[in-house]
Enzyme design. Structure first.
Site, PDB file in Angstrom:
ATOM      1  N   GLU A 297       0.825  -1.206   0.000  1.00 41.84           N
ATOM      2  CA  GLU A 297       0.000   0.000   0.000  1.00 41.84           C
ATOM      3  C   GLU A 297       0.861   1.258   0.000  1.00 41.84           C
ATOM      4  OE1 GLU A 297      -2.804  -0.406   3.239  1.00 41.84           O
ATOM      5  OE2 GLU A 297      -3.582  -2.286   2.422  1.00 41.84           O
TER       6      GLU A 297
ATOM      7  N   CYS B 152       3.565   8.482   1.189  1.00 34.34           N
ATOM      8  CA  CYS B 152       4.133   7.498   2.115  1.00 34.34           C
ATOM      9  C   CYS B 152       4.287   6.184   1.343  1.00 34.34           C
ATOM     10  CB  CYS B 152       3.143   7.365   3.272  1.00 34.34           C
ATOM     11  SG  CYS B 152       3.585   6.155   4.481  1.00 34.34           S
TER      12      CYS B 152
ATOM     13  N   CYS C  98       6.671  -7.119   7.171  1.00 36.27           N
ATOM     14  CA  CYS C  98       7.859  -6.687   7.918  1.00 36.27           C
ATOM     15  C   CYS C  98       8.208  -7.772   8.922  1.00 36.27           C
ATOM     16  CB  CYS C  98       7.601  -5.368   8.640  1.00 36.27           C
ATOM     17  SG  CYS C  98       9.073  -4.745   9.487  1.00 36.27           S
TER      18      CYS C  98
ATOM     19  N   CYS D 218       7.118  -5.276  15.464  1.00 39.99           N
ATOM     20  CA  CYS D 218       6.779  -4.351  16.548  1.00 39.99           C
ATOM     21  C   CYS D 218       5.347  -4.653  16.997  1.00 39.99           C
ATOM     22  CB  CYS D 218       6.915  -2.902  16.095  1.00 39.99           C
ATOM     23  SG  CYS D 218       8.597  -2.520  15.592  1.00 39.99           S
TER      24      CYS D 218
ATOM     25  N   CYS E  28       2.031  -2.760  15.578  1.00 38.80           N
ATOM     26  CA  CYS E  28       2.007  -2.419  14.155  1.00 38.80           C
ATOM     27  C   CYS E  28       1.266  -3.477  13.341  1.00 38.80           C
ATOM     28  CB  CYS E  28       3.444  -2.270  13.659  1.00 38.80           C
ATOM     29  SG  CYS E  28       3.577  -2.045  11.878  1.00 38.80           S
TER      30      CYS E  28
ATOM     31  N   GLU F 293      10.370  -2.221   6.818  1.00 40.60           N
ATOM     32  CA  GLU F 293      11.487  -1.508   7.427  1.00 40.60           C
ATOM     33  C   GLU F 293      12.491  -1.172   6.314  1.00 40.60           C
ATOM     34  OE1 GLU F 293      12.677  -0.105  10.299  1.00 40.60           O
ATOM     35  OE2 GLU F 293      14.434   0.223   9.034  1.00 40.60           O
TER      36      GLU F 293
ATOM     37  N   ASN G  30      -2.927   4.123  16.227  1.00 39.87           N
ATOM     38  CA  ASN G  30      -4.045   3.783  15.338  1.00 39.87           C
ATOM     39  C   ASN G  30      -4.376   2.309  15.506  1.00 39.87           C
ATOM     40  OD1 ASN G  30      -4.327   6.378  13.980  1.00 39.87           O
ATOM     41  ND2 ASN G  30      -2.306   5.945  13.161  1.00 39.87           N
TER      42      ASN G  30
ATOM     43  N   CYS H 257      -0.888   5.803  10.004  1.00 43.95           N
ATOM     44  CA  CYS H 257       0.360   5.150  10.419  1.00 43.95           C
ATOM     45  C   CYS H 257       0.106   3.799  11.060  1.00 43.95           C
ATOM     46  CB  CYS H 257       1.018   5.993  11.514  1.00 43.95           C
ATOM     47  SG  CYS H 257       2.180   7.119  10.904  1.00 43.95           S
TER      48      CYS H 257
HETATM   49  N1  SAH Z   1       9.526   0.392   9.686  1.00 46.54           N
HETATM   50  C1  SAH Z   1       9.678   1.771   9.804  1.00 46.54           C
HETATM   51  C2  SAH Z   1       8.729   2.578   8.936  1.00 46.54           C
HETATM   52  C3  SAH Z   1       7.339   2.103   8.799  1.00 46.54           C
HETATM   53  S1  SAH Z   1       6.314   2.328  10.194  1.00 46.54           S
HETATM   54  C4  SAH Z   1       9.583   2.203  11.260  1.00 46.54           C
HETATM   55  O1  SAH Z   1       9.192   1.405  12.086  1.00 46.54           O
HETATM   56  O2  SAH Z   1       9.949   3.328  11.546  1.00 46.54           O
HETATM   57  C5  SAH Z   1       6.045   4.095  10.214  1.00 46.54           C
HETATM   58  C6  SAH Z   1       5.729   4.648  11.593  1.00 46.54           C
HETATM   59  O3  SAH Z   1       4.437   4.209  12.033  1.00 46.54           O
HETATM   60  C7  SAH Z   1       6.706   4.192  12.674  1.00 46.54           C
HETATM   61  O4  SAH Z   1       7.069   5.249  13.517  1.00 46.54           O
HETATM   62  C8  SAH Z   1       5.889   3.187  13.425  1.00 46.54           C
HETATM   63  O5  SAH Z   1       6.374   2.982  14.706  1.00 46.54           O
HETATM   64  C9  SAH Z   1       4.521   3.813  13.394  1.00 46.54           C
HETATM   65  N2  SAH Z   1       3.441   2.877  13.700  1.00 46.54           N
HETATM   66  C10 SAH Z   1       3.399   1.551  13.492  1.00 46.54           C
HETATM   67  N3  SAH Z   1       2.206   1.049  13.902  1.00 46.54           N
HETATM   68  C11 SAH Z   1       1.479   2.093  14.374  1.00 46.54           C
HETATM   69  C12 SAH Z   1       0.154   2.203  14.880  1.00 46.54           C
HETATM   70  N4  SAH Z   1      -0.644   1.157  14.990  1.00 46.54           N
HETATM   71  N5  SAH Z   1      -0.270   3.439  15.255  1.00 46.54           N
HETATM   72  C13 SAH Z   1       0.535   4.532  15.100  1.00 46.54           C
HETATM   73  N6  SAH Z   1       1.786   4.467  14.607  1.00 46.54           N
HETATM   74  C14 SAH Z   1       2.260   3.271  14.245  1.00 46.54           C
HETATM   75 FE1  SF4 Z   2       8.145  -3.109  10.806  1.00 47.66          FE
HETATM   76 FE2  SF4 Z   2       8.094  -0.461  11.290  1.00 47.66          FE
HETATM   77 FE3  SF4 Z   2       5.914  -1.999  11.719  1.00 47.66          FE
HETATM   78 FE4  SF4 Z   2       8.058  -2.232  13.308  1.00 47.66          FE
HETATM   79  S1  SF4 Z   2       6.734  -0.405  13.076  1.00 47.66           S
HETATM   80  S2  SF4 Z   2       6.860  -3.928  12.434  1.00 47.66           S
HETATM   81  S3  SF4 Z   2       9.716  -1.922  11.872  1.00 47.66           S
HETATM   82  S4  SF4 Z   2       6.866  -1.588   9.767  1.00 47.66           S
END
Ligand code: SAH
Ligand code: SF4
Length: 376
Positions: A105, A118, A125, A129, A132, A175, A305, A348
């Site tokens: 996406e 974006c 990934c 995390c 996420c 990532e 989110n 995000c």
């Molecule tokens: N992998 C990279 C970039 C993609 S995630 C990273 O982790 O930085 C982009 C951003 O969205 C990151 O700061 C991540 O921590 C944040 N993110 C992930 N899941 C989220 C969620 N459910 N709500 C808000 N931010 C989130």
């Molecule tokens: Fe991957 Fe970024 Fe999501 Fe962590 S926050 S699982 S590094 S996409």
């Protein structure tokens, strides 16, 4: 004359090479195979990225015989858009087919004074995390340079003439620093005047903290860096950002300050997702201040989110505001990110596409999720 790049790629795969996503050096190197001069690379880049022409036959300032030769070794292909959704706030999300029944996406966020795209860097990934949606899908593969840059070209052609992409953030699925080989040519093209010519400050790589690659990027293409910190304490960060167990906060920050030093007056953005009862206390805010005070840092607080299956909740608005005030009163630059496109799951961390997980992890059977924060 021979070309290392062409030899390596072409003769190892016997497949034609997609011209989309080759940076200037790669293109020059490839064209030297035909004994062609550097200016040919400029011409091709201008057709692709300034005139948006994706057919070798239409590159009219290139001789017919050279076009024929080009077609023997190269092709031009953009990924296919499967569907498009538009949020009530104007945010647009595209679901893009990357083959093998998988999709990724990308999201365009229009604002009064800018337009941010974006982009995704991986199908899924592997870094897992806890909060996420992409991470919860598992991982299939790295996207190719052509698939990453293809998202920019598609968006450029689909947003309409009245809108413009002014900023690109690698904050979609995946990532980016775990796919270093393929994101590097893309970032180089984005800041290259022969291609997109964006300022380095307008291209942001967001990383959860892959330290060796942060150091590499500072030398290879030091665009803006955003780091997903999410806690100032290793014990908490270990649980929500598992890469912390390999590169803990001290090591990560050391790399960040080196990165900031390698560029002139550049700040690192620290992303901090606000998770109710996990990382949003006054004590956490004070630890964060201690870590980042008097450093080239700004903090972007992101309201969590939600997505199906998550056990996390977003901090209350009042708590986010208190956390923000704590940072501001200590002189730290902080912002609260406005949630955009959540009605179409484009905010995000909500991007999930369709990914065939090769790691076969599922939300319910991840060991370190079982007991996490269940007392809240
Ligand atoms: N992998 C990279 C970039 C993609 S995630 C990273 O982790 O930085 C982009 C951003 O969205 C990151 O700061 C991540 O921590 C944040 N993110 C992930 N899941 C989220 C969620 N459910 N709500 C808000 N931010 C989130
Ligand atoms: Fe991957 Fe970024 Fe999501 Fe962590 S926050 S699982 S590094 S996409």
């Amino acid at each position: 004359m021979s070309s290392d790049y062409l030899k390596k790629i072409y003769y190892s795969s016997k497949d034609k090479i997609n011209l989309i996503g080759l940076d200037y050096e790669q293109l020059v190197d490839s064209l030297s195979f035909f004994g062609e001069k550097k200016y040919r690379a400029n011409q091709i880049m201008s057709w692709l990225y300034q005139k948006n022409v994706y057919d070798i036959d239409c590159m009219s300032n290139i001789s017919l015989s050279f076009r024929q030769k080009l077609k023997e070794f190269f092709f031009i292909n953009l990924p296919l858009v499967k569907s498009m959704m538009k949020s009530k706030d104007g945010t647009i999300k595209w679901i893009i087919d990357v083959g093998s029944k998988q999709s990724i996406e990308s999201v365009f966020i229009p604002e009064l004074d800018r337009g941010t795209l974006c982009v995704s860097s991986q199908a899924g990934c592997a870094l897992d995390c806890a909060f996420c949606s992409t991470g919860s899908q598992g991982f299939n593969r790295n996207l190719k340079s052509s698939e990453i840059l293809g998202q920019v070209l598609l968006a450029k052609s689909l947003i309409g003439k009245e809108k413009k992409i002014t900023n690109i953030v690698f904050m979609g699925m995946g990532e980016p620093l775990a796919n270093y080989k393929n994101i590097l040519p893309v970032t180089k093209l984005l800041v290259d005047d022969r291609a997109f010519g964006l300022s380095r400050r307008k291209v942001t790589i967001s990383t959860s903290g892959i330290v060796p690659q942060i150091k590499k990027l500072s030398k290879d293409c030091n665009v803006a860096l955003a780091v997903s910190l999410h806690s100032a304490n290793n014990s908490v960060r270990d649980k929500i950002v598992p890469i912390n167990k390999i590169h803990p906060i001290e090591e990560l920050l050391e790399a960040c300050w080196l990165y900031a030093d390698s560029t002139t007056s550049r700040q690192i953005t620290f992303e901090y997702v606000m998770l109710d009862g996990v990382n949003d206390s006054k004590k956490e805010a004070k630890s964060l201040v201690k870590l980042l005070q008097n450093r080239p840092a700004k903090i972007n607080l992101i309201p969590f989110n939600s997505f199906p299956g998550t056990r996390f909740r977003c901090s209350e608005k009042k708590v986010i505001n208190q956390f923000y005030s704590e940072l501001r009163s200590a002189g730290i630059i902080a912002t609260i990110r406005k949630t955009r496109g959540d009605d179409i799951d484009a905010a995000c961390g909500q991007l999930s596409g369709e990914v065939n997980d090769l790691i076969s992890r599922r939300l319910s059977n991840r060991p370190f999720r079982q007991d996490r924060y269940s007392s809240r």
